[in-house]
Motif scaffolding. Structure first.
Motif, PDB file in Angstrom:
ATOM      1  N   ALA A  75      -4.725   1.458  -4.264  1.00 15.72           N
ATOM      2  CA  ALA A  75      -3.609   0.945  -3.462  1.00 15.72           C
ATOM      3  C   ALA A  75      -4.081  -0.158  -2.526  1.00 15.72           C
ATOM      4  CB  ALA A  75      -2.961   2.077  -2.672  1.00 15.72           C
ATOM      5  N   VAL A  76      -5.284  -0.031  -1.972  1.00 20.72           N
ATOM      6  CA  VAL A  76      -5.845  -1.091  -1.133  1.00 20.72           C
ATOM      7  C   VAL A  76      -6.096  -2.344  -1.959  1.00 20.72           C
ATOM      8  CG1 VAL A  76      -7.891  -1.793   0.173  1.00 20.72           C
ATOM      9  CG2 VAL A  76      -6.851   0.416   0.606  1.00 20.72           C
ATOM     10  N   SER A 101       2.469   1.788  -3.444  1.00 26.48           N
ATOM     11  CA  SER A 101       1.572   2.092  -4.560  1.00 26.48           C
ATOM     12  C   SER A 101       0.688   3.314  -4.321  1.00 26.48           C
ATOM     13  CB  SER A 101       0.684   0.877  -4.866  1.00 26.48           C
ATOM     14  OG  SER A 101      -0.038   0.482  -3.710  1.00 26.48           O
ATOM     15  N   TYR A 102       0.582   3.759  -3.084  1.00 22.53           N
ATOM     16  CA  TYR A 102      -0.301   4.898  -2.759  1.00 22.53           C
ATOM     17  C   TYR A 102       0.009   6.161  -3.572  1.00 22.53           C
ATOM     18  CZ  TYR A 102      -2.489   8.606   0.066  1.00 22.53           C
ATOM     19  OH  TYR A 102      -3.209   9.695   0.487  1.00 22.53           O
ATOM     20  N   ALA A 104      -2.741  -3.933  -2.728  1.00 23.98           N
ATOM     21  CA  ALA A 104      -2.170  -4.560  -1.537  1.00 23.98           C
ATOM     22  C   ALA A 104      -2.891  -5.861  -1.203  1.00 23.98           C
ATOM     23  CB  ALA A 104      -2.243  -3.598  -0.354  1.00 23.98           C
ATOM     24  N   THR A 105      -4.208  -5.857  -1.357  1.00 23.74           N
ATOM     25  CA  THR A 105      -4.990  -7.055  -1.037  1.00 23.74           C
ATOM     26  C   THR A 105      -4.684  -8.178  -2.019  1.00 23.74           C
ATOM     27  OG1 THR A 105      -6.761  -5.652  -0.153  1.00 23.74           O
ATOM     28  CG2 THR A 105      -7.315  -7.928  -0.673  1.00 23.74           C
ATOM     29  N   TYR A 132       0.837  -1.212   0.000  1.00 25.31           N
ATOM     30  CA  TYR A 132       0.000   0.000   0.000  1.00 25.31           C
ATOM     31  C   TYR A 132       0.867   1.256   0.000  1.00 25.31           C
ATOM     32  CZ  TYR A 132      -3.431   3.460   1.571  1.00 25.31           C
ATOM     33  OH  TYR A 132      -4.226   4.577   1.684  1.00 25.31           O
ATOM     34  N   ASP A 133       1.875   1.282   0.868  1.00 28.10           N
ATOM     35  CA  ASP A 133       2.731   2.461   0.950  1.00 28.10           C
ATOM     36  C   ASP A 133       3.465   2.715  -0.360  1.00 28.10           C
ATOM     37  OD1 ASP A 133       1.973   2.873   3.557  1.00 28.10           O
ATOM     38  OD2 ASP A 133       3.709   1.856   4.429  1.00 28.10           O
ATOM     39  N   TYR A 193      -3.298   2.928   5.584  1.00 32.02           N
ATOM     40  CA  TYR A 193      -3.829   1.610   5.240  1.00 32.02           C
ATOM     41  C   TYR A 193      -4.609   1.010   6.394  1.00 32.02           C
ATOM     42  CZ  TYR A 193      -4.141  -3.290   3.987  1.00 32.02           C
ATOM     43  OH  TYR A 193      -4.630  -4.532   3.721  1.00 32.02           O
ATOM     44  N   ARG A 228      -9.268   4.924   7.477  1.00 28.00           N
ATOM     45  CA  ARG A 228     -10.059   3.778   7.019  1.00 28.00           C
ATOM     46  C   ARG A 228     -11.292   3.658   7.871  1.00 28.00           C
ATOM     47  NH1 ARG A 228      -7.200  -0.362   4.404  1.00 28.00           N
ATOM     48  NH2 ARG A 228      -9.184  -1.410   4.101  1.00 28.00           N
ATOM     49  N   PRO A 249      -5.560   5.961  -2.665  1.00 25.76           N
ATOM     50  CA  PRO A 249      -5.919   5.008  -1.608  1.00 25.76           C
ATOM     51  C   PRO A 249      -6.757   3.824  -2.061  1.00 25.76           C
ATOM     52  CG  PRO A 249      -7.083   7.097  -1.329  1.00 25.76           C
ATOM     53  CD  PRO A 249      -6.049   7.320  -2.382  1.00 25.76           C
TER      54      PRO A 249
END
Length: 276
Positions: free
Chosen positions: A60-61, A51-52, A64-65, A48-49, A250, A273, A57
């Motif tokens: 990026a979530v 790709s943010y 990350a998932t 996440y950090d 995140y 979040r 956001p």
């Protein structure tokens, strides 16, 4: 009288399909649990950090998932194939084993790619996953032992994938809150930010969200909350937050904040979040 070992030193009772099934099920499940504990913990926040700044956001979530589920399941997929090879003394040959790995991982990757958006395809993917050993049994020299072993490993991977998809759906569906809380202007030191560069965000936060009927009580308390996910003006919002030293985190902790002025009042603005 003890049973004779197989050619690589395995006890002969490993040739029993049920024993092979249980062995690969336990090995793959155990390796998958360790993989989740070691990889699944720090990886989402790291992806996440990274790709943010490029994705914002929401994406990026999602990135990350997907990366977490995919990389976490690479290890148990490999364990399923390795344990099948171990139990069968590699008698099935490397081509079917390679096909088993490609089939399992390909279905895992495809499921991870579509599951947050097309959840109805998940049962189909799980059935296809379990069907891989049957296809290899029909198309290659998989015997009963190899069939039992591959079904055990595949079953464990299917359970891990199902749990991963559930967790991915929960993570992707949480969303974010942009919160503006009124503060006493007398306590504000230094220059305050303004929303002139992001009029759409200002409108959504202070008019659409804060003045809406369901948020009217919050407005009277001096707090406006705007929930967003795949927000049309997300890039402008991220840039606005970054210029004022803030970002959307995140995890569920409240992110960094700054003071902004709107319509003669001062607000502390932050992004976080949400799960409600």
């Amino acid at each position: 009288m003890p049973r004779s070992p197989t050619r690589l030193g395995r006890p002969e009772w490993f040739s029993n399909p049920l024993v092979a099934f249980v062995f690969t099920l336990v090995v793959t499940g155990g390796v998958g649990y360790v993989s989740v504990r070691l990889v699944g913990g720090p990886l989402p926040g790291t992806v996440y950090d990274l790709s943010y700044p490029m994705l914002g956001p929401t994406d990026a979530v999602v990135a990350a998932t997907r990366a977490t589920v995919l990389l976490t399941l690479v290890v148990p997929v490999t364990a399923a194939v390795w344990s099948t090879a171990w139990v069968t003394d590699r008698s099935v040959g490397w081509r079917p084993l390679a096909a088993l790995w490609v089939g399992l991982f390909g279905l895992v990757a495809g499921t991870v790619a579509v599951s947050p958006f097309v959840p109805a395809l998940v049962p189909v993917a799980l059935l296809a996953l379990v069907a891989v050993p049957f296809v290899l049994w029909w198309a290659s020299d998989f015997d009963r032992t190899a069939m039992g072993a591959s079904l055990g490993g595949t079953g464990a991977v299917a359970v891990l994938l199902f749990l991963g998809v559930i967790l991915a759906g929960l993570a992707v569906g949480e969303g974010f809150l942009l919160v503006a809380t009124a503060v006493d202007g007398a306590n504000v030191s230094g220059a305050a930010a303004d929303f002139e560069s992001v009029p759409e965000v200002r409108e959504d936060l202070f008019t659409s969200a804060c003045a809406a009927g369901r948020n009217r009580s919050r407005a009277s308390l001096g707090t406006c909350r705007f929930r967003f996910w795949n927000y049309d003006h997300e890039a402008a919002l991220v840039d606005f937050l970054a210029r004022n030293g803030a970002r959307c985190p995140y995890d569920r902790r409240v992110g960094s904040s700054f003071v902004a002025r709107h319509d003669g009042s001062y607000y502390r603005v932050t992004c976080r979040r949400t799960v409600d």
